[in-house]
Design a protein around this motif. Structure first.
Motif, PDB file in Angstrom:
ATOM      1  N   ASP A  64      20.546  26.269 -11.962  1.00 42.52           N
ATOM      2  CA  ASP A  64      20.641  25.008 -12.695  1.00 42.52           C
ATOM      3  C   ASP A  64      21.316  23.939 -11.834  1.00 42.52           C
ATOM      4  O   ASP A  64      20.814  22.817 -11.725  1.00 42.52           O
ATOM      5  N   ARG A  65      22.436  24.282 -11.229  1.00 41.93           N
ATOM      6  CA  ARG A  65      23.213  23.300 -10.469  1.00 41.93           C
ATOM      7  C   ARG A  65      22.550  22.922  -9.146  1.00 41.93           C
ATOM      8  O   ARG A  65      22.827  21.852  -8.609  1.00 41.93           O
ATOM      9  N   LEU A  66      21.702  23.813  -8.623  1.00 43.75           N
ATOM     10  CA  LEU A  66      21.041  23.531  -7.346  1.00 43.75           C
ATOM     11  C   LEU A  66      19.539  23.296  -7.524  1.00 43.75           C
ATOM     12  O   LEU A  66      18.768  23.464  -6.575  1.00 43.75           O
ATOM     13  N   ALA A  67      19.139  22.883  -8.692  1.00 44.66           N
ATOM     14  CA  ALA A  67      17.723  22.572  -8.940  1.00 44.66           C
ATOM     15  C   ALA A  67      17.256  21.523  -7.938  1.00 44.66           C
ATOM     16  O   ALA A  67      17.932  20.522  -7.704  1.00 44.66           O
ATOM     17  N   GLY A  68      16.134  21.774  -7.310  1.00 44.16           N
ATOM     18  CA  GLY A  68      15.585  20.842  -6.332  1.00 44.16           C
ATOM     19  C   GLY A  68      16.098  21.062  -4.922  1.00 44.16           C
ATOM     20  O   GLY A  68      15.618  20.424  -3.980  1.00 44.16           O
ATOM     21  N   GLU A  69      17.065  21.936  -4.751  1.00 47.77           N
ATOM     22  CA  GLU A  69      17.611  22.238  -3.426  1.00 47.77           C
ATOM     23  C   GLU A  69      16.916  23.464  -2.842  1.00 47.77           C
ATOM     24  O   GLU A  69      16.367  24.298  -3.568  1.00 47.77           O
ATOM     25  N   ARG A  70      16.956  23.582  -1.543  1.00 48.90           N
ATOM     26  CA  ARG A  70      16.443  24.779  -0.874  1.00 48.90           C
ATOM     27  C   ARG A  70      17.534  25.845  -0.946  1.00 48.90           C
ATOM     28  O   ARG A  70      18.604  25.685  -0.360  1.00 48.90           O
ATOM     29  N   VAL A  71      17.258  26.924  -1.678  1.00 49.84           N
ATOM     30  CA  VAL A  71      18.244  27.985  -1.889  1.00 49.84           C
ATOM     31  C   VAL A  71      17.672  29.312  -1.412  1.00 49.84           C
ATOM     32  O   VAL A  71      16.575  29.705  -1.805  1.00 49.84           O
ATOM     33  N   VAL A  72      18.433  29.984  -0.564  1.00 50.61           N
ATOM     34  CA  VAL A  72      18.118  31.345  -0.141  1.00 50.61           C
ATOM     35  C   VAL A  72      18.996  32.269  -0.965  1.00 50.61           C
ATOM     36  O   VAL A  72      20.212  32.083  -1.030  1.00 50.61           O
ATOM     37  N   ARG A  73      18.394  33.239  -1.592  1.00 51.37           N
ATOM     38  CA  ARG A  73      19.108  34.150  -2.485  1.00 51.37           C
ATOM     39  C   ARG A  73      19.958  35.144  -1.695  1.00 51.37           C
ATOM     40  O   ARG A  73      19.454  35.859  -0.829  1.00 51.37           O
ATOM     41  N   SER A  74      21.259  35.188  -2.020  1.00 55.56           N
ATOM     42  CA  SER A  74      22.141  36.207  -1.446  1.00 55.56           C
ATOM     43  C   SER A  74      22.208  37.396  -2.397  1.00 55.56           C
ATOM     44  O   SER A  74      21.768  37.319  -3.541  1.00 55.56           O
ATOM     45  N   PHE A  75      22.762  38.481  -1.911  1.00 49.31           N
ATOM     46  CA  PHE A  75      22.883  39.693  -2.712  1.00 49.31           C
ATOM     47  C   PHE A  75      24.238  39.703  -3.402  1.00 49.31           C
ATOM     48  O   PHE A  75      25.265  39.446  -2.780  1.00 49.31           O
ATOM     49  N   SER A  76      24.215  39.999  -4.689  1.00 46.93           N
ATOM     50  CA  SER A  76      25.417  39.945  -5.498  1.00 46.93           C
ATOM     51  C   SER A  76      25.384  41.112  -6.469  1.00 46.93           C
ATOM     52  O   SER A  76      24.291  41.537  -6.870  1.00 46.93           O
ATOM     53  N   PRO A  77      26.527  41.633  -6.860  1.00 50.52           N
ATOM     54  CA  PRO A  77      27.890  41.199  -6.556  1.00 50.52           C
ATOM     55  C   PRO A  77      28.312  41.611  -5.150  1.00 50.52           C
ATOM     56  O   PRO A  77      27.717  42.496  -4.545  1.00 50.52           O
ATOM     57  N   THR A  78      29.354  40.947  -4.665  1.00 48.76           N
ATOM     58  CA  THR A  78      29.867  41.245  -3.327  1.00 48.76           C
ATOM     59  C   THR A  78      31.181  42.007  -3.356  1.00 48.76           C
ATOM     60  O   THR A  78      31.533  42.659  -2.384  1.00 48.76           O
ATOM     61  N   THR A  79      31.908  41.939  -4.446  1.00 48.34           N
ATOM     62  CA  THR A  79      33.210  42.597  -4.525  1.00 48.34           C
ATOM     63  C   THR A  79      33.044  44.108  -4.613  1.00 48.34           C
ATOM     64  O   THR A  79      32.375  44.615  -5.521  1.00 48.34           O
ATOM     65  N   ARG A  80      33.630  44.800  -3.637  1.00 51.34           N
ATOM     66  CA  ARG A  80      33.610  46.272  -3.587  1.00 51.34           C
ATOM     67  C   ARG A  80      32.197  46.821  -3.657  1.00 51.34           C
ATOM     68  O   ARG A  80      31.948  47.867  -4.270  1.00 51.34           O
ATOM     69  N   ASN A  81      31.253  46.155  -3.038  1.00 49.00           N
ATOM     70  CA  ASN A  81      29.866  46.591  -3.067  1.00 49.00           C
ATOM     71  C   ASN A  81      29.348  46.657  -1.633  1.00 49.00           C
ATOM     72  O   ASN A  81      28.849  45.657  -1.100  1.00 49.00           O
ATOM     73  N   VAL A  82      29.495  47.814  -1.017  1.00 49.10           N
ATOM     74  CA  VAL A  82      29.115  47.988   0.389  1.00 49.10           C
ATOM     75  C   VAL A  82      27.622  47.779   0.610  1.00 49.10           C
ATOM     76  O   VAL A  82      27.233  47.125   1.583  1.00 49.10           O
ATOM     77  N   PRO A  83      26.729  48.298  -0.253  1.00 51.35           N
ATOM     78  CA  PRO A  83      25.302  48.033  -0.025  1.00 51.35           C
ATOM     79  C   PRO A  83      24.974  46.538   0.027  1.00 51.35           C
ATOM     80  O   PRO A  83      24.200  46.100   0.890  1.00 51.35           O
ATOM     81  N   ASN A  84      25.568  45.741  -0.869  1.00 54.93           N
ATOM     82  CA  ASN A  84      25.299  44.297  -0.841  1.00 54.93           C
ATOM     83  C   ASN A  84      25.947  43.628   0.362  1.00 54.93           C
ATOM     84  O   ASN A  84      25.404  42.656   0.896  1.00 54.93           O
ATOM     85  N   LEU A  85      27.086  44.114   0.799  1.00 52.19           N
ATOM     86  CA  LEU A  85      27.691  43.611   2.039  1.00 52.19           C
ATOM     87  C   LEU A  85      26.727  43.809   3.199  1.00 52.19           C
ATOM     88  O   LEU A  85      26.482  42.887   3.987  1.00 52.19           O
ATOM     89  N   LEU A  86      26.161  44.993   3.298  1.00 51.74           N
ATOM     90  CA  LEU A  86      25.214  45.276   4.385  1.00 51.74           C
ATOM     91  C   LEU A  86      23.951  44.432   4.262  1.00 51.74           C
ATOM     92  O   LEU A  86      23.448  43.909   5.262  1.00 51.74           O
ATOM     93  N   ARG A  87      23.454  44.272   3.036  1.00 51.93           N
ATOM     94  CA  ARG A  87      22.269  43.416   2.828  1.00 51.93           C
ATOM     95  C   ARG A  87      22.560  41.964   3.230  1.00 51.93           C
ATOM     96  O   ARG A  87      21.724  41.307   3.852  1.00 51.93           O
ATOM     97  N   ASN A  88      23.752  41.484   2.883  1.00 50.90           N
ATOM     98  CA  ASN A  88      24.117  40.114   3.252  1.00 50.90           C
ATOM     99  C   ASN A  88      24.346  39.972   4.751  1.00 50.90           C
ATOM    100  O   ASN A  88      24.105  38.896   5.307  1.00 50.90           O
ATOM    101  N   CYS A  89      24.772  41.036   5.418  1.00 49.38           N
ATOM    102  CA  CYS A  89      24.893  40.999   6.888  1.00 49.38           C
ATOM    103  C   CYS A  89      23.522  40.816   7.532  1.00 49.38           C
ATOM    104  O   CYS A  89      23.357  39.981   8.428  1.00 49.38           O
ATOM    105  N   VAL A  90      22.552  41.585   7.067  1.00 47.05           N
ATOM    106  CA  VAL A  90      21.181  41.459   7.591  1.00 47.05           C
ATOM    107  C   VAL A  90      20.631  40.074   7.274  1.00 47.05           C
ATOM    108  O   VAL A  90      20.035  39.413   8.143  1.00 47.05           O
TER     109      VAL A  90
END
Length: 151
Positions: free
Chosen positions: A42-68
């Motif tokens: 909603d807040r970034l409507a019309g903007e170019r947004v690349v989706r990150s992996f969430s949640p990030t807190t204490r989530n090693v698989p998402n940390l690794l996905r966000n590293c890649v």
């Protein structure tokens, strides 16, 4: 700036800090990296947004996905600057930017006046420019630039 500015954030207050810089970023070619949540979309409507992996807190698989994601996106887009106010998704982007010699700017959030955030501490060694909003934040970030409250 030659490449786009890359604005990296989680939802909520961290995103609010970057949105407060609209007078700067609206003049830039830019890409946002944020989770695919209703408030972000909603807040970034019309903007170019690349989706990150969430949640990030204490989530090693998402940390690794966000590293890649960070390495791939930074290599492909070659941003001129990576900016973040947190949270966890900022860390892999700052590390990858540092490895690729891309400047970074970290904004310590408004509501942490007497202790540094975990993300601020983790991004610290990989931060080109640290920005704080309160004089008291200079006690734990003496190299920071005080800009005053953004919100």
């Amino acid at each position: 700036m030659t490449g786009p500015a890359l604005l990296v954030s989680t939802q909520g207050g961290h995103l609010t800090h970057l949105l407060a810089l609209q007078v700067w970023w609206e003049r830039q070619d830019r890409i946002w990296v944020c989770p695919d949540t209703p408030d972000v979309m909603d807040r970034l409507a019309g903007e170019r947004v690349v989706r990150s992996f969430s949640p990030t807190t204490r989530n090693v698989p998402n940390l690794l996905r966000n590293c890649v994601l960070a390495v791939r996106l930074l290599r492909r887009e070659r941003p001129s600057l990576v900016v973040s106010a947190g949270a966890g998704v900022a860390v892999p982007f700052f590390v990858a930017a540092w490895l690729l010699r891309i400047p970074t700017a970290f904004i310590e959030v408004y509501d942490r006046v007497d202790t540094p955030t975990l993300t601020g501490r983790l991004c610290g060694p990989f931060t080109t420019r640290r920005i704080v909003q309160w004089q008291s934040q200079l006690e734990f970030y003496p190299d920071a630039h005080l800009v005053g409250p953004l919100l």
